[in-house]
Design a protein around this motif. Structure first.
Motif, short mmCIF file in Angstrom:
data_model
loop_
_atom_site.label_atom_id
_atom_site.label_comp_id
_atom_site.label_asym_id
_atom_site.label_seq_id
_atom_site.Cartn_x
_atom_site.Cartn_y
_atom_site.Cartn_z
N UNK A 89 -30.10 32.50 12.70
CA UNK A 89 -31.53 32.71 12.45
C UNK A 89 -32.00 32.26 11.08
N UNK A 90 -33.03 31.43 11.12
CA UNK A 90 -33.88 31.16 9.98
C UNK A 90 -35.22 31.82 10.30
N UNK A 109 -26.39 36.79 14.90
CA UNK A 109 -27.73 36.76 14.27
C UNK A 109 -27.71 35.92 13.00
N UNK A 110 -26.81 36.25 12.11
CA UNK A 110 -26.84 35.62 10.79
C UNK A 110 -26.38 34.16 10.83
#
Lengths: 189, 189
Positions: free
Chosen positions: A41-42, A37-38
């Protein structure tokens, strides 16, 4: 092109686990889902230039490496189950020595850290390292551990790598990546 | 004592949703679960000085506010389902105008943003704000939105709040909190 690699010490190498029990039966697969996820994702966008490797070292073996490529990724949503579902599909594919794509942008091969270390010039993210804010130059590839410390075998492999820290507190792997990407964003391309 | 408040525009205010479908049926409850994770987790520790409010504005109403208090929290694990489970328990408790504890460190009341704004001196986290790295002084309380922008009613309420930015890219709420906590960690108590 930032590259992240995270070692999942107990992460299962087959697909025999439930999306409802990723911290337990899947060997803390939830940690790796948050790393995915990190890494990408923006707000309303994906970081297309990132590559993220998950090195799975749990049962039943042999070790596998899953690669997420931002420039090809589809079907990834921000919730843990979404990343978990893509990981599960990768682990259900028969894996060989070369990467095979299981879903768009996600591929898997047999093999672990030794091979990956020969393919990228990794730096280690660790509280003892040089502060990323003051480092004159930051590397392109970063190696992290999951909730467990590196074991002796891993330490012997990575002992000579340069080492960077993201701040005064010891953070989870996913939070560490978030802070690092913020520093890279501020430095620009 | 950092305070975070996140608005969940579509987050359900009752417990009639499944931990297996938090992005869908629960109204993007997954976003709020990740905010809880990042507000509290350090490596092998919790941030005991943090308070995190979730403002639930979805169906069936009326609005509710759930409060997580780091100094009292128990039973919270880093995975999304763990935070989701504590949120669900809070929503299954009959809520009144004052906070009632549903599990240790988690409590719930009826009411939303209007009341909360009277209780803390919030700043807004927004890409247009002053960079947190150069701000001479940072406030104690920060307000964020989930995956949706603030609506007109909310903007009218918060229009005069000071505004801070965590960097050049637009980030998810949970990633924003991670970057902000890193800056607070570096500034010290």
């Amino acid at each position: 092109m930032p590259v992240f690699a995270v070692i999942g010490h107990r992460a299962r190498t087959d697909g025999h686990w439930s999306l409802n029990d990723m911290p337990g039966g899947a060997g803390r697969m939830d940690v790796l889902c948050r790393v995915v996820n990190t890494s990408f994702f923006l707000s309303h966008d994906l970081r297309r230039d990132v590559v993220c490797y998950l090195v799975l070292r749990g049962e039943p073996g042999p070790e596998k490496t899953i690669r997420f490529q931002g420039d090809r990724l589809r079907h990834l949503n921000p919730d843990e189950r979404s990343a978990g579902s893509l990981i599960k599909k990768a682990l259900e594919l028969e894996a060989g020595p070369e990467f095979r794509e299981s879903t768009k942008g996600v591929s898997v091969r047999v093999g672990g850290l030794v091979r990956l270390l020969g393919e990228h010039s990794f730096a280690l993210l660790d509280e003892q390292g040089e502060d990323i804010r003051v480092a004159e130059r930051l590397p392109d590839a970063f190696l992290l551990s999951d909730h467990l410390n590196l074991d002796e075998e891993e330490l012997a492999l990575v002992g000579d790598l340069p080492c960077f820290s993201v701040g005064p507190r010891s953070l989870h792997a996913d939070h560490t990546i978030t802070v690092l990407l913020n520093e890279l964003d501020r430095r620009g391309p």
